[in-house]
Design a protein around this motif. Sequence first.
Motif, PDB file in Angstrom:
ATOM      1  N   PRO A  44     -33.030  12.281  24.671  1.00 35.97           N
ATOM      2  CA  PRO A  44     -31.982  13.471  25.169  1.00 35.97           C
ATOM      3  C   PRO A  44     -32.292  14.485  26.127  1.00 35.97           C
ATOM      4  O   PRO A  44     -33.017  15.064  26.664  1.00 35.97           O
ATOM      5  N   GLU A  45     -31.361  15.250  25.764  1.00 31.23           N
ATOM      6  CA  GLU A  45     -31.494  16.216  27.632  1.00 31.23           C
ATOM      7  C   GLU A  45     -32.553  17.328  26.997  1.00 31.23           C
ATOM      8  O   GLU A  45     -32.870  18.260  27.949  1.00 31.23           O
ATOM      9  N   ASP A  46     -32.828  17.578  25.758  1.00 29.96           N
ATOM     10  CA  ASP A  46     -33.715  18.308  25.908  1.00 29.96           C
ATOM     11  C   ASP A  46     -35.094  18.008  26.579  1.00 29.96           C
ATOM     12  O   ASP A  46     -36.371  19.273  26.045  1.00 29.96           O
ATOM     13  N   PHE A  69     -31.988   3.302  30.659  1.00 27.13           N
ATOM     14  CA  PHE A  69     -31.878   4.392  30.283  1.00 27.13           C
ATOM     15  C   PHE A  69     -30.714   4.899  29.539  1.00 27.13           C
ATOM     16  O   PHE A  69     -30.758   5.381  28.674  1.00 27.13           O
ATOM     17  N   ASN A  70     -29.989   3.797  29.763  1.00 23.88           N
ATOM     18  CA  ASN A  70     -28.740   3.801  28.263  1.00 23.88           C
ATOM     19  C   ASN A  70     -29.525   3.315  27.186  1.00 23.88           C
ATOM     20  O   ASN A  70     -29.131   3.525  26.472  1.00 23.88           O
ATOM     21  N   THR A  93     -33.122  -4.863  45.502  1.00 23.07           N
ATOM     22  CA  THR A  93     -32.674  -3.199  45.092  1.00 23.07           C
ATOM     23  C   THR A  93     -32.229  -2.774  44.305  1.00 23.07           C
ATOM     24  O   THR A  93     -32.177  -2.323  43.450  1.00 23.07           O
ATOM     25  N   GLU A  94     -31.055  -3.291  44.410  1.00 21.27           N
ATOM     26  CA  GLU A  94     -28.995  -3.396  43.377  1.00 21.27           C
ATOM     27  C   GLU A  94     -29.422  -3.839  42.319  1.00 21.27           C
ATOM     28  O   GLU A  94     -29.483  -3.011  41.102  1.00 21.27           O
ATOM     29  N   ASN A  95     -30.608  -4.527  42.518  1.00 23.05           N
ATOM     30  CA  ASN A  95     -30.649  -5.780  40.432  1.00 23.05           C
ATOM     31  C   ASN A  95     -31.673  -5.160  40.117  1.00 23.05           C
ATOM     32  O   ASN A  95     -31.415  -4.157  39.545  1.00 23.05           O
ATOM     33  N   VAL A  96     -32.996  -4.031  40.649  1.00 21.48           N
ATOM     34  CA  VAL A  96     -33.694  -2.987  39.795  1.00 21.48           C
ATOM     35  C   VAL A  96     -32.851  -1.873  39.657  1.00 21.48           C
ATOM     36  O   VAL A  96     -33.615  -1.084  38.628  1.00 21.48           O
ATOM     37  N   MET A  97     -32.114  -1.709  40.230  1.00 19.42           N
ATOM     38  CA  MET A  97     -31.651  -0.260  40.448  1.00 19.42           C
ATOM     39  C   MET A  97     -30.931   0.007  38.961  1.00 19.42           C
ATOM     40  O   MET A  97     -30.693   0.237  37.758  1.00 19.42           O
ATOM     41  N   ARG A  98     -30.153  -1.550  38.872  1.00 21.41           N
ATOM     42  CA  ARG A  98     -29.109  -1.288  37.779  1.00 21.41           C
ATOM     43  C   ARG A  98     -29.877  -1.984  36.123  1.00 21.41           C
ATOM     44  O   ARG A  98     -29.848  -1.782  35.214  1.00 21.41           O
ATOM     45  N   TYR A  99     -31.097  -2.964  36.514  1.00 21.33           N
ATOM     46  CA  TYR A  99     -31.598  -2.444  35.515  1.00 21.33           C
ATOM     47  C   TYR A  99     -32.280  -1.600  35.044  1.00 21.33           C
ATOM     48  O   TYR A  99     -32.751  -1.133  33.813  1.00 21.33           O
ATOM     49  N   PHE A 100     -32.907  -0.783  36.096  1.00 18.87           N
ATOM     50  CA  PHE A 100     -33.258   0.486  35.163  1.00 18.87           C
ATOM     51  C   PHE A 100     -31.872   1.645  34.622  1.00 18.87           C
ATOM     52  O   PHE A 100     -32.186   2.475  33.164  1.00 18.87           O
ATOM     53  N   ASP A 101     -31.042   1.278  34.794  1.00 17.75           N
ATOM     54  CA  ASP A 101     -29.909   1.857  34.533  1.00 17.75           C
ATOM     55  C   ASP A 101     -29.351   1.676  32.878  1.00 17.75           C
ATOM     56  O   ASP A 101     -29.683   1.808  31.822  1.00 17.75           O
TER      57      ASP A 101
END
Length: 212
Positions: free
Chosen positions: A106-108, A100-101, A89-97
């Motif tokens: 954009p925030e709008d 997203f990076n 799960t940690e590996n997947v979360m870092r991949y998602f990060d």
Amino acid sequence: MNSVEKEISYKTTNSYSTLNALTEKAKNVWFVCHGMSYLSRYFLKYFKELHPEENYIIAPQAQSKYYIQPDFKHVGASWLTKENTLKETENVMRYFDTVFNAENIPEDKNLIVLGYSQGVSVAMRYVASRQLQCNRLVLMSGGIPKELKADDFKFLKNTKVTMIYGTKDEYLNQKRMQYETERVNELFANNVTIIPFDGKHIVNVELINNLV
């Protein structure tokens, strides 16, 4: 014989797929997590009917790939198993990060997070662990991770939560759906729209199109 299981850390590379373009005209950005046996580029087909200028779709790719039965010619992928779930799960979360990076949304834009089947678990875990503010969270035909609590989602502000499932789903019987319904209401204080449809374990394109 003494068997010892050891752990190492190393750098790896993975892909993800997108549909349409992230321009000023785009209103909605979708982060969509596929189910087991899918590849991200094929999962995108369920979002092709959305207005192409207004909707930008990001489909991450589960890292664990394998050949699918019965002929073992086609390739699918899986997010997690019961084996070493916390570390995976940690590996997947870092991949998602990293995804997203790379996309730098954009925030709008309206952010829609959608999980289908096995993708529900990783989508929910990511929203909770990163306190990801999204405009809509869509849980389609999947199970809610047992470890998640209502406190994990208290940070969400004005997020619309939708649960979708088929009444003839071969993997989710009536008892299981009653349990999942109770869980989702518990997590989001009954601020959930639950949409059952007459069908099996499928990605319901019509309901996806109606979300926006």
